[in-house]
Motif scaffolding. Structure first.
Motif, mmCIF file in Angstrom:
data_model
loop_
_atom_site.group_PDB
_atom_site.id
_atom_site.type_symbol
_atom_site.label_atom_id
_atom_site.label_comp_id
_atom_site.label_asym_id
_atom_site.label_seq_id
_atom_site.Cartn_x
_atom_site.Cartn_y
_atom_site.Cartn_z
ATOM 1 N N GLY A 24 3.454 -6.298 9.711
ATOM 2 C CA GLY A 24 4.548 -6.028 8.786
ATOM 3 C C GLY A 24 4.525 -4.619 8.232
ATOM 4 O O GLY A 24 5.570 -4.071 7.857
ATOM 5 N N ALA A 25 3.335 -4.015 8.185
ATOM 6 C CA ALA A 25 3.217 -2.636 7.689
ATOM 7 C C ALA A 25 3.779 -1.629 8.675
ATOM 8 O O ALA A 25 3.983 -0.468 8.330
ATOM 9 N N ARG A 26 4.035 -2.059 9.908
ATOM 10 C CA ARG A 26 4.581 -1.204 10.967
ATOM 11 C C ARG A 26 3.729 0.050 11.160
ATOM 12 O O ARG A 26 4.133 1.170 10.785
ATOM 13 N N PRO A 27 2.532 -0.131 11.721
ATOM 14 C CA PRO A 27 1.584 0.988 11.843
ATOM 15 C C PRO A 27 2.141 2.205 12.552
ATOM 16 O O PRO A 27 1.728 3.335 12.258
ATOM 17 N N ALA A 28 3.088 2.008 13.476
ATOM 18 C CA ALA A 28 3.644 3.155 14.203
ATOM 19 C C ALA A 28 4.369 4.117 13.271
ATOM 20 O O ALA A 28 4.518 5.300 13.587
ATOM 21 N N THR A 29 4.820 3.636 12.114
ATOM 22 C CA THR A 29 5.565 4.493 11.182
ATOM 23 C C THR A 29 4.671 5.134 10.123
ATOM 24 O O THR A 29 5.128 6.025 9.398
ATOM 25 N N LEU A 30 3.420 4.686 10.020
ATOM 26 C CA LEU A 30 2.569 5.174 8.932
ATOM 27 C C LEU A 30 2.193 6.643 9.093
ATOM 28 O O LEU A 30 1.832 7.299 8.108
ATOM 29 N N VAL A 31 2.274 7.143 10.316
ATOM 30 C CA VAL A 31 1.978 8.570 10.515
ATOM 31 C C VAL A 31 2.958 9.446 9.754
ATOM 32 O O VAL A 31 2.651 10.607 9.443
ATOM 33 N N ARG A 289 6.342 7.503 20.228
ATOM 34 C CA ARG A 289 5.971 8.840 20.678
ATOM 35 C C ARG A 289 6.506 9.914 19.737
ATOM 36 O O ARG A 289 5.878 10.963 19.555
ATOM 37 N N THR A 290 7.663 9.672 19.130
ATOM 38 C CA THR A 290 8.187 10.627 18.145
ATOM 39 C C THR A 290 7.281 10.672 16.923
ATOM 40 O O THR A 290 7.038 11.744 16.354
ATOM 41 N N GLY A 291 6.772 9.506 16.519
ATOM 42 C CA GLY A 291 5.816 9.471 15.422
ATOM 43 C C GLY A 291 4.554 10.252 15.754
ATOM 44 O O GLY A 291 4.016 10.989 14.915
ATOM 45 N N GLN A 292 4.058 10.105 16.979
ATOM 46 C CA GLN A 292 2.884 10.850 17.411
ATOM 47 C C GLN A 292 3.170 12.347 17.448
ATOM 48 O O GLN A 292 2.335 13.155 17.033
ATOM 49 N N LEU A 293 4.361 12.690 17.951
ATOM 50 C CA LEU A 293 4.762 14.102 17.985
ATOM 51 C C LEU A 293 4.751 14.695 16.583
ATOM 52 O O LEU A 293 4.225 15.793 16.361
ATOM 53 N N GLN A 294 5.326 13.963 15.633
ATOM 54 C CA GLN A 294 5.389 14.442 14.249
ATOM 55 C C GLN A 294 3.996 14.686 13.686
ATOM 56 O O GLN A 294 3.755 15.714 13.027
ATOM 57 N N LEU A 295 3.066 13.770 13.934
ATOM 58 C CA LEU A 295 1.728 13.914 13.377
ATOM 59 C C LEU A 295 0.986 15.094 14.008
ATOM 60 O O LEU A 295 0.370 15.897 13.300
#
Length: 307
Positions: A24-31, A289-295
């Motif tokens: 529920g925390a949606r780990p992919a968005t936490l970055v 992948r966009t989240g990874q790119l941002q981080l």
């Protein structure tokens, strides 16, 4: 005989245990909570020459908690408003799926934001009333994104508020905790961070255009249509790479500020996928992948700022 959905969901909850809440925390968005604090802290340290480690770590933890609280609140209120329909192709929403009850999710929202507020008390002690205003506004925005009579995400303002809060406010506030001042340079440095985090939301809304439209959720993507939303993504990603180049050309930093350009191949690939018509569940991978790119961009940008 088929088992009732509620019994099936409860069995799945028991099997997953604490991992239900991680889902529920949606780990992919936490970055998205990490990058702004890294860049903002780097800006502040660049101005002072020293690092305030405890404020940095507290700000990082508070940002992650606010992001988790926001995700929980979205999960809850999207369910209550009927936006999480069976045909939705995004990641699992644990309230809609019956993995947690409405009451359990309400308590999770309250506890998560309360934990962020406790850390905020220390940050207010360090930074004073500007940090108090930033903290209260961030928690309010996290709730009002999907709650209330005019939820931001339902009236097409989600993109703007994500850019403001994850970009300008998060970076500016993190810099302030290090330097005790707000600077124009921090706002400029916030632009690529806010742009890439907004791009994450754009992918999410692009994927959900049809289900959001059916549910009456008037995101910006629903309002401007699929083609314009795809170009919005491309423009946001392009803007992120323009800023470091501009800073170097203006003499506000050395060539180390161009370190984020190392991520350009990934950015080009993602833009080509979005402009090329990738849709449905395939956009979930683009979102991650966009989240990874941002981080990675934020880490390299922060290093360049400190070089």
């Amino acid at each position: 005989m088929a088992m009732p959905a509620s019994d099936s969901a409860r069995r799945e909850t028991n099997r997953l245990g604490w991992r239900v809440w991680w889902l529920g925390a949606r780990p992919a968005t936490l970055v998205a909570a990490v990058g702004p604090v890294l860049v903002g802290t780097a800006v502040g340290v660049r101005e002072t020459g020293t690092v305030r480690w405890f404020p940095f770590l507290a700000a990082l933890a508070a940002a992650v908690l606010i992001q988790i609280g926001t995700n929980y609140a979205n999960d809850l209120f999207d369910y209550l408003k009927g936006a999480d329909r069976p045909e939705r192709v995004g990641p699992t929403r644990i309230t809609a799926r019956g993995l947690v009850t409405v009451g359990e999710m309400q308590r999770a929202v309250a506890l998560t934001f309360s934990a962020a507020a406790l850390l905020g008390l220390y940050l207010v002690w360090v930074g004073g009333w500007p940090i108090l205003l930033i903290g209260l506004a961030s928690i309010a925005a996290g709730i009002l994104y999907t709650a209330g009579p005019w939820p931001l995400g339902y009236i097409g303002l989600g993109d703007l508020f994500v850019f403001i809060f994850f970009g300008l406010i998060a970076v500016g506030g993190s810099a302030y905790l290090q330097s005790d001042s707000f600077s124009g340079f921090a706002l400029i440095a916030a632009v690529p961070v806010g742009a890439l985090i907004t791009a994450i939301l754009v992918v999410n809304n692009l994927r959900d255009i049809e289900t959001d439209r059916a549910a009456g959720k008037q995101t910006l993507a629903v309002r401007i249509g699929e083609r314009a939303t795809r170009w919005q993504y491309a423009l946001l990603v392009g803007a992120a790479y323009f800023v470091p180049i501009l800073l170097v050309l203006q003499g506000q930093g050395g060539l180390a500020l161009l370190l984020p350009l190392l991520t350009l191949p990934l950015a080009v690939k993602l833009v080509r996928l979005v402009l090329g018509g990738t849709s449905g569940p395939a956009l979930n991978r683009v979102l991650r992948r966009t989240g990874q790119l941002q981080l990675i961009f934020a880490v390299l940008f922060a290093i360049g700022l400190l070089w």
